[in-house]
Scaffold this active site. Structure first.
Site, PDB file in Angstrom:
ATOM      1  N   TRP A 118       0.801  -1.025  -0.024  1.00 52.08           N
ATOM      2  CA  TRP A 118      -0.068  -0.014  -0.151  1.00 52.08           C
ATOM      3  C   TRP A 118       0.802   1.234  -0.014  1.00 52.08           C
ATOM      4  CZ3 TRP A 118      -2.776  -3.149  -1.487  1.00 52.08           C
ATOM      5  CH2 TRP A 118      -3.848  -4.079  -0.791  1.00 52.08           C
ATOM      6  N   ASN A 253      -6.971  -0.911  -5.127  1.00 48.41           N
ATOM      7  CA  ASN A 253      -7.309  -2.176  -4.440  1.00 48.41           C
ATOM      8  C   ASN A 253      -8.550  -2.867  -4.571  1.00 48.41           C
ATOM      9  OD1 ASN A 253      -6.414  -4.822  -3.235  1.00 48.41           O
ATOM     10  ND2 ASN A 253      -7.423  -4.148  -1.461  1.00 48.41           N
ATOM     11  N   GLU A 254      -8.999  -3.749  -5.530  1.00 51.83           N
ATOM     12  CA  GLU A 254     -10.135  -4.284  -5.700  1.00 51.83           C
ATOM     13  C   GLU A 254     -11.539  -3.412  -5.688  1.00 51.83           C
ATOM     14  OE1 GLU A 254      -9.063  -8.656  -3.616  1.00 51.83           O
ATOM     15  OE2 GLU A 254     -10.331  -7.109  -2.482  1.00 51.83           O
ATOM     16  N   TYR A 334      -9.103 -16.387  -5.379  1.00 53.47           N
ATOM     17  CA  TYR A 334      -9.472 -16.767  -4.011  1.00 53.47           C
ATOM     18  C   TYR A 334     -10.855 -17.786  -4.161  1.00 53.47           C
ATOM     19  CZ  TYR A 334      -6.812 -12.971  -2.167  1.00 53.47           C
ATOM     20  OH  TYR A 334      -5.508 -12.225  -1.636  1.00 53.47           O
ATOM     21  N   GLU A 374      -2.987 -11.333  -6.581  1.00 56.53           N
ATOM     22  CA  GLU A 374      -3.528 -11.991  -5.312  1.00 56.53           C
ATOM     23  C   GLU A 374      -3.962 -13.387  -5.494  1.00 56.53           C
ATOM     24  OE1 GLU A 374      -5.752  -9.880  -2.476  1.00 56.53           O
ATOM     25  OE2 GLU A 374      -4.995  -7.783  -3.079  1.00 56.53           O
ATOM     26  N   TRP A 416      -0.648 -14.186  -1.799  1.00 59.77           N
ATOM     27  CA  TRP A 416      -0.855 -13.383  -0.932  1.00 59.77           C
ATOM     28  C   TRP A 416      -0.926 -14.142   0.469  1.00 59.77           C
ATOM     29  CZ3 TRP A 416      -2.789  -8.265  -0.184  1.00 59.77           C
ATOM     30  CH2 TRP A 416      -3.374  -7.972   1.054  1.00 59.77           C
TER      31      TRP A 416
END
Length: 478
Positions: A118, A253-254, A334, A374, A416
Site C-alpha cells: 500500500w 485495490n479491488e 480466492y 493476489e 498473498w
C-alpha cells in the site's frame, strides 16, 4: 476520449511499444523433475553465469511492456512476487522498521522479485494522508524507506494508491471527508463520480501546491502539496515517478461499484484516472487492481465467474482493460472465499479455469500481460492443511509456466502474503512465514529459478541468435 487525449496516448504507446518483434517459444513440458532441472542448470552453468553477470552490470532499468509481455532492457521479465501490504506502517515505527528489511531479505532469498504494497493510509492510525492533501512527513519518510530497502534487495514494487475497502481508510474515508466538507453524500460509490472526491484522489497522485507548504496539525508536521508520484525519496533522492524500483502504479485495490451493475460508472472512473496518472507519470506501468470478474459486456464469459453475484459488482474485466493508459491486467484468485470456505478439489479446478480464461482474454482481446496479483488459501478454512496450500500455489505457478512456454500473456503471480518472523499477529489466515514453511518455500524458490533462467537466458534482442550462440535451442531445456 477527446482528440488531445488520443494524441497523448498515441505518443505514450509509441514509447512503450518500440519493441514490436514477438518472441517465438518452443518449450517442452518438463516442469516437475528436480533431477532434470538440476542437470540442465549444470549444463548451462557457464552461459547462465555469463548472462547473469551481464544482468548485474546493467543499470536498474524501468520495467516496460512489449506486446503481451514485460521487458527490462529488451529482456523478458516474468514475475514471481508477493504481497505484504503493511510495510509503510511498520517502517513508520522504529520498533518494527527492521521487519521491512527482514521480509525483503527473506523474499529475495527465495527469488521473489516483485512486492505489492500500500502507498496509502487515509485518516487512520499512522495515516499517510491525515486529511485531503495533508500528509504526515514522518509516514512519507517511512514509504521512502520501503522503496529504498526494496531496491537494495532487487525487488520492485507495485504501489496501490487507494483501497476499495475500509482498511487503511480507502473509499469510505474519502466519502467521510466529503461529508465533513458538507457534500451530503449517501453512498460510498459516490467516490467514483463526485468531482470533489475525484479531486481528492488526484491530489494524492500529483502535487497541487508549489513550493511545498508545511503545516503543524495536532502535534505532527505535515506537508501540503507533495503527493506520491511527485515525491522525492528522502533516502535515495530519486523522484518516485523516475524510480525503476517501482514496477507499476495500481489505481485501486479491488475496485467495485455495486450501485451501478452496468459497469458504466467504474468504467468512466478508470478512464479518467488511468489517463491522469499517465499525464503525471508516463514512464511507469499502470494497472487497475481488479479481481477479474466478468461483466455485462461479455455475457459469454460470466460462466467463468465464481458465482452470480460477481457479475453484479460493477466491474467488467475485458471492457475495463480496453482503456488507453492501462498497461497490464490484474486478477485475484480466492476460490476459498468465492466458492466455499471448505477445502475442496473444486478450488483447484476453478483456479485452473479462472486463470486460463484470463490468460486467453489477455492474448485474444487485450494484447497485454496479465498478472495474478493476489492468490492464496487461508489456514482458517475448514479442512486446511499445508499440502493443500502447496498444491494451490503449484497450480498457480504451473499455469503461469504453461503460458510462459508458449510466449503467452501470463506475466506472473504474487502470493498473498509473505510475512517475516514475529509478525504473525497481523495474519489474516493467508500469511506465509518462509522460515517456518520449508515445503512452501521450496516451491516458491523453484518457481523463481525457472523464471530467472528464462529471463536471463532468453533475451528479446537475442531472438533466434540464442541457437547460434549456444548451439541448440535451450528453450527446450528450461
Amino acid at each position: 476520449m477527446d482528440i488531445h487525449k488520443t494524441i497523448f496516448f498515441m505518443a505514450i504507446l509509441l514509447i512503450y511499444n518500440h519493441h514490436t518483434n514477438s518472441l517465438s517459444l518452443g518449450l517442452n513440458q518438463d516442469q516437475d523433475s528436480d533431477t532434470t532441472l538440476e542437470r540442465k542448470n549444470n549444463h548451462f552453468s557457464k552461459d547462465r553465469i555469463d548472462d547473469m553477470d551481464e544482468m548485474e552490470d546493467d543499470s536498474w532499468e524501468m520495467v516496460k511492456k512489449s506486446g503481451n509481455q514485460f521487458v527490462v532492457d529488451d529482456q523478458p521479465f516474468y514475475v514471481n512476487g508477493f504481497n505484504t501490504y503493511w510495510l509503510m506502517v511498520f517502517a513508520a515505527d522504529d520498533s518494527t522498521r527492521g521487519k521491512v528489511t527482514e521480509v525483503f531479505q527473506q523474499a529475495s532469498a527465495v527469488g521473489l522479485t516483485v512486492c505489492r504494497t500500500w502507498a496509502f493510509n487515509d485518516g487512520q492510525w499512522r495515516a499517510l494522508q491525515k486529511k485531503p492533501s495533508v500528509y504526515d512527513e514522518d509516514v512519507f519518510k517511512a514509504l521512502d524507506f520501503v522503496v529504498s530497502e526494496a531496491k537494495k534487495f532487487k525487488i520492485r514494487l507495485i504501489l496501490s494508491l487507494i483501497n476499495n475497502w475500509g482498511g487503511y481508510g480507502g473509499k469510505p474515508q474519502y466519502v467521510k471527508w466529503g461529508n465533513e466538507a458538507g457534500l451530503n453524500l449517501t453512498n460510498e460509490d459516490d467516490f467514483f463520480s463526485h468531482p470533489t472526491l475525484k479531486s481528492y484522489y488526484k491530489s494524492h497522485v500529483k502535487a497541487i501546491c508549489h513550493p511545498l507548504e508545511h503545516l503543524h496539525y495536532n502535534g505532527f508536521t505535515a506537508i501540503i502539496g507533495e503527493t506520491v508520484l511527485n515525491r522525492v525519496n528522502t533516502v535515495t533522492n530519486v523522484t518516485y515517478k523516475d524510480d525503476p524500483t517501482i514496477f507499476a502504479w495500481e489505481l485501486m485495490n479491488e475496485p467495485r461499484c455495486t450501485s451501478d451493475p452496468s459497469g458504466d460508472t467504474l468504467q468512466e472512473w478508470i478512464e479518467e484516472m488511468a489517463y491522469y496518472v499517465k499525464t503525471v507519470d508516463p514512464k511507469h506501468l499502470v494497472e487497475i487492481g481488479l479481481e477479474g470478474f466478468y461483466g455485462p459486456s461479455t455475457p459469454n464469459k460470466v460462466q467463468y465467474n465464481p458465482n452470480t453475484y460477481a457479475q453484479q459488482v460493477g466491474t467488467d474485466f475485458i471492457r475495463n482493460h480496453q482503456i488507453l493508459g492501462v498497461d497490464f491486467a490484474s486478477v485475484h484468485v480466492y476460490a476459498d472465499s468465492w466458492i466455499s470456505p471448505s477445502i475442496s478439489d473444486d478450488h483447484i479446478s476453478f483456479t485452473k479455469s479462472w486463470m486460463q480464461s484470463h490468460i486467453d482474454d489477455a492474448e485474444q482481446y487485450l494484447g497485454m500481460p496479465v498478472v495474478f496479483s493476489e492468490f492464496g488459501v487461508s489456514a482458517k478454512d475448514q479442512g486446511y492443511n499445508t499440502s493443500f496450500r502447496d498444491n494451490m500455489i503449484s497450480t498457480v505457478y504451473n499455469t503461469v509456466l504453461d503460458s510462459v512456454r508458449k510466449g503467452g500473456s501470463g506475466g506472473g503471480s504474487l502470493v498473498w502474503q509473505v510475512f517475516p518472523d514475529g509478525t504473525e499477529y497481523m495474519d489474516d489466515g493467508y500469511a506465509i512465514v518462509l522460515s517456518k514453511s520449508p515445503s512452501t518455500s521450496s516451491i516458491i524458490s523453484r518457481h523463481s529459478t525457472r523464471l530467472t533462467l528464462f529471463n536471463s537466458l532468453c533475451k528479446w534482442k537475442c531472438r533466434w541468435g540464442c541457437k547460434k550462440k549456444h548451439g541448440l535451442d535451450y528453450h527446450d531445456d528450461l
